[in-house]
Motif scaffolding. Structure first.
Motif, PDB file in Angstrom:
ATOM      1  N   MET A   1     -47.761 -35.929  -1.762  1.00  0.00           N
ATOM      2  CA  MET A   1     -47.737 -34.466  -1.899  1.00  0.00           C
ATOM      3  C   MET A   1     -46.467 -34.018  -2.634  1.00  0.00           C
ATOM      4  SD  MET A   1     -47.604 -31.557   1.054  1.00  0.00           S
ATOM      5  CE  MET A   1     -49.190 -31.895   1.775  1.00  0.00           C
ATOM      6  N   ASP A   3     -43.847 -31.225  -3.455  1.00  0.00           N
ATOM      7  CA  ASP A   3     -43.463 -30.009  -2.746  1.00  0.00           C
ATOM      8  C   ASP A   3     -42.646 -29.050  -3.606  1.00  0.00           C
ATOM      9  OD1 ASP A   3     -41.897 -29.298   0.430  1.00  0.00           O
ATOM     10  OD2 ASP A   3     -43.612 -28.406  -0.573  1.00  0.00           O
ATOM     11  N   HIS A   4     -42.226 -29.444  -4.756  1.00  0.00           N
ATOM     12  CA  HIS A   4     -41.458 -28.619  -5.702  1.00  0.00           C
ATOM     13  C   HIS A   4     -40.231 -27.961  -5.066  1.00  0.00           C
ATOM     14  CE1 HIS A   4     -45.064 -29.211  -7.920  1.00  0.00           C
ATOM     15  NE2 HIS A   4     -45.771 -28.390  -7.183  1.00  0.00           N
ATOM     16  N   CYS A  16     -48.304 -22.204 -10.487  1.00  0.00           N
ATOM     17  CA  CYS A  16     -49.377 -21.448  -9.796  1.00  0.00           C
ATOM     18  C   CYS A  16     -50.450 -21.024 -10.802  1.00  0.00           C
ATOM     19  CB  CYS A  16     -48.825 -20.202  -9.115  1.00  0.00           C
ATOM     20  SG  CYS A  16     -47.810 -20.559  -7.699  1.00  0.00           S
ATOM     21  N   ASP A  20     -51.692 -24.754  -8.947  1.00  0.00           N
ATOM     22  CA  ASP A  20     -51.037 -25.718  -8.069  1.00  0.00           C
ATOM     23  C   ASP A  20     -50.816 -25.043  -6.713  1.00  0.00           C
ATOM     24  OD1 ASP A  20     -49.114 -27.198  -6.643  1.00  0.00           O
ATOM     25  OD2 ASP A  20     -48.244 -28.004  -8.483  1.00  0.00           O
ATOM     26  N   HIS A  22     -49.539 -26.171  -3.921  1.00  0.00           N
ATOM     27  CA  HIS A  22     -48.241 -26.399  -3.269  1.00  0.00           C
ATOM     28  C   HIS A  22     -47.177 -25.469  -3.853  1.00  0.00           C
ATOM     29  CE1 HIS A  22     -49.904 -29.758  -1.168  1.00  0.00           C
ATOM     30  NE2 HIS A  22     -50.255 -30.351  -2.294  1.00  0.00           N
ATOM     31  N   ASP A  25     -47.586 -22.135  -2.272  1.00  0.00           N
ATOM     32  CA  ASP A  25     -46.957 -22.107  -0.947  1.00  0.00           C
ATOM     33  C   ASP A  25     -45.454 -21.858  -1.087  1.00  0.00           C
ATOM     34  OD1 ASP A  25     -46.269 -22.391   1.694  1.00  0.00           O
ATOM     35  OD2 ASP A  25     -46.501 -24.562   1.739  1.00  0.00           O
ATOM     36  N   ARG A  26     -44.811 -22.598  -1.981  1.00  0.00           N
ATOM     37  CA  ARG A  26     -43.368 -22.440  -2.181  1.00  0.00           C
ATOM     38  C   ARG A  26     -43.029 -21.017  -2.621  1.00  0.00           C
ATOM     39  NH1 ARG A  26     -39.406 -25.330  -0.531  1.00  0.00           N
ATOM     40  NH2 ARG A  26     -38.235 -24.693  -2.350  1.00  0.00           N
TER      41      ARG A  26
ATOM     42  N   GLN B  71     -50.254 -20.111   7.108  1.00  0.00           N
ATOM     43  CA  GLN B  71     -50.911 -21.285   6.521  1.00  0.00           C
ATOM     44  C   GLN B  71     -52.408 -21.051   6.331  1.00  0.00           C
ATOM     45  OE1 GLN B  71     -49.723 -23.932   5.171  1.00  0.00           O
ATOM     46  NE2 GLN B  71     -47.574 -23.677   5.723  1.00  0.00           N
ATOM     47  N   HIS B  75     -54.334 -21.146   2.802  1.00  0.00           N
ATOM     48  CA  HIS B  75     -55.454 -22.083   2.605  1.00  0.00           C
ATOM     49  C   HIS B  75     -56.696 -21.322   2.137  1.00  0.00           C
ATOM     50  CE1 HIS B  75     -57.862 -25.645   3.245  1.00  0.00           C
ATOM     51  NE2 HIS B  75     -58.726 -24.916   3.944  1.00  0.00           N
TER      52      HIS B  75
END
Lengths: 187, 186
Positions: A1, A3-4, A16, A20, A22, A25-26, B71, B75
């Motif tokens: 994974m 995580d950047h 993004c 991407d 992940h 998320d960041r 989360q 998702h």
């Protein structure tokens, strides 16, 4: 994974835009707290704010490829959230009905039991005052306080002239001041 | 006169104060207001009060977003991605030209194709009628209506029917007229 952890905001945005997850998320992790606070204070209901947070993330993920960087990302993000709130309020005709008893403050101003009492009283007063504001005044005030957007950007987002936006801010703060002064929380 | 000007300046400051606080004013204008604040206790008080309210607001505790809820939201957002890439773009970018193109295609192509089809069918029917003409009856004319109908006139009357069933009907007609012809001879 991947995580950047070391990527800049601009790099994360570009990732993004290439979908991407992940990187998304960041990127959102950085804004999730002010964004959620904005939503809670906008609609006055934590559960509804969670749904609006969800809707905002869906829209941001979907429309990020169209973000050209003409404004700061935070401004763009909060303008999306503003539209989500506006649509929800129109659709459901939700008006302020604060039920913050279940919420857990994550940004406390209290250090002692006495401070806690004052903080809780202040919070209730502020929330009541906010919910008593006309929607436009509340949105201008919240956009300014939570997103840090410039008033000129708020004017673009809300589609109102700058002077009208400044008036909304002025009246919103005046009403907050009156509430706090009536309860001797400020001199 | 000077008092009136000062009053106007103070009224303007009520609006400009917010731009001053957010540092959105150009340098020269910012300096003008700072100069005014040095000599105007009323505006200085307004500015301090505004700062105080905003500071109190910033310190008011707010609701927390659970990590699990965050989360979930993340998702769902990523999963909600439409499969068709073009749908990611705002609909106006592609739907409007597509709708216009479809409208034009419908306007120009559909009636034309229909006319061609009618003409082709009419020719086929007409040929068939001409072949039968000598033996059974005379097809004096054949024309098309706006609807997919063939109107043709024989010595047995005027006929109007759907093109796709014309040939089948011609076969029936052929039999009917043949019997009629035999009966007439008798």
């Amino acid at each position: 994974m991947i995580d950047h952890p070391e990527k800049s905001e601009q790099e994360l945005i570009e990732l993004c835009q290439k979908k991407d997850g992940h990187a998304f998320d960041r990127l959102m992790r950085h804004y999730r707290i002010p964004l959620f606070h904005f939503l809670v204070r906008s609609c006055g209901d934590k559960e509804l704010a969670e749904d609006l947070f969800q809707d905002t993330l869906i829209k941001v993920w979907r429309f990020l490829p169209g973000y050209k960087g003409r404004s700061a990302f935070s401004s763009w993000l909060f303008s999306v959230a503003h539209n989500v709130v506006r649509d929800a309020l129109r659709r459901q005709k939700v008006r302020a009905n604060i039920s913050f008893r279940e919420t857990v403050p994550d940004q406390a101003m209290a250090h002692t039991p006495a401070d806690e009492v004052v903080a809780d009283e202040t919070r209730q007063l502020v929330e009541q005052a906010l919910q008593a504001l006309p929607e436009k005044q509340r949105q201008v005030f919240l956009l300014r306080q939570h997103s840090g957007m410039a008033f000129k950007e708020i004017a673009k987002v809300t589609g109102e002239p700058l002077n009208t936006v400044l008036s909304h801010m002025r009246y919103a703060v005046a009403k907050l001041k009156k509430c706090l002064r009536d309860d001797d929380l400020i001199i | 006169m000077a008092k009136s000007m000062k009053k106007n300046l103070c009224a303007d400051f009520e609006q400009a104060m917010w731009l001053l606080l957010s540092e959105e004013l150009p340098g020269a204008e910012m300096q003008d207001w700072r100069d005014h604040l040095h000599v105007c206790p009323h505006c200085q008080k307004s500015l301090n009060e505004a700062r105080q309210i905003l500071t109190i607001y910033d310190k008011v505790p707010n609701a927390a977003l659970d990590e699990a809820r965050y989360q979930d939201a993340l998702h769902i957002a990523v999963q909600a991605e439409p499969k068709w890439r073009a749908l990611r773009e705002p609909m106006l970018y592609w739907a409007t030209p597509l709708a216009l193109a479809a409208g034009l295609a419908l306007f120009w192509l559909w009636p034309r194709a229909n006319t061609e089809s009618l003409e082709w069918q009419a020719t086929a029917v007409e040929n068939r009628l001409l072949l039968m003409q000598d033996d059974i009856y005379e097809a004096e004319s054949l024309e098309l209506s706006d609807a997919p109908l063939a109107i043709f006139e024989t010595n047995d009357g005027v006929w109007e029917m759907e093109l796709r069933s014309v040939e089948r009907e011609i076969d029936n007609l052929q039999l009917e007229l043949a019997l009629s012809s035999v009966n007439d001879r008798e």
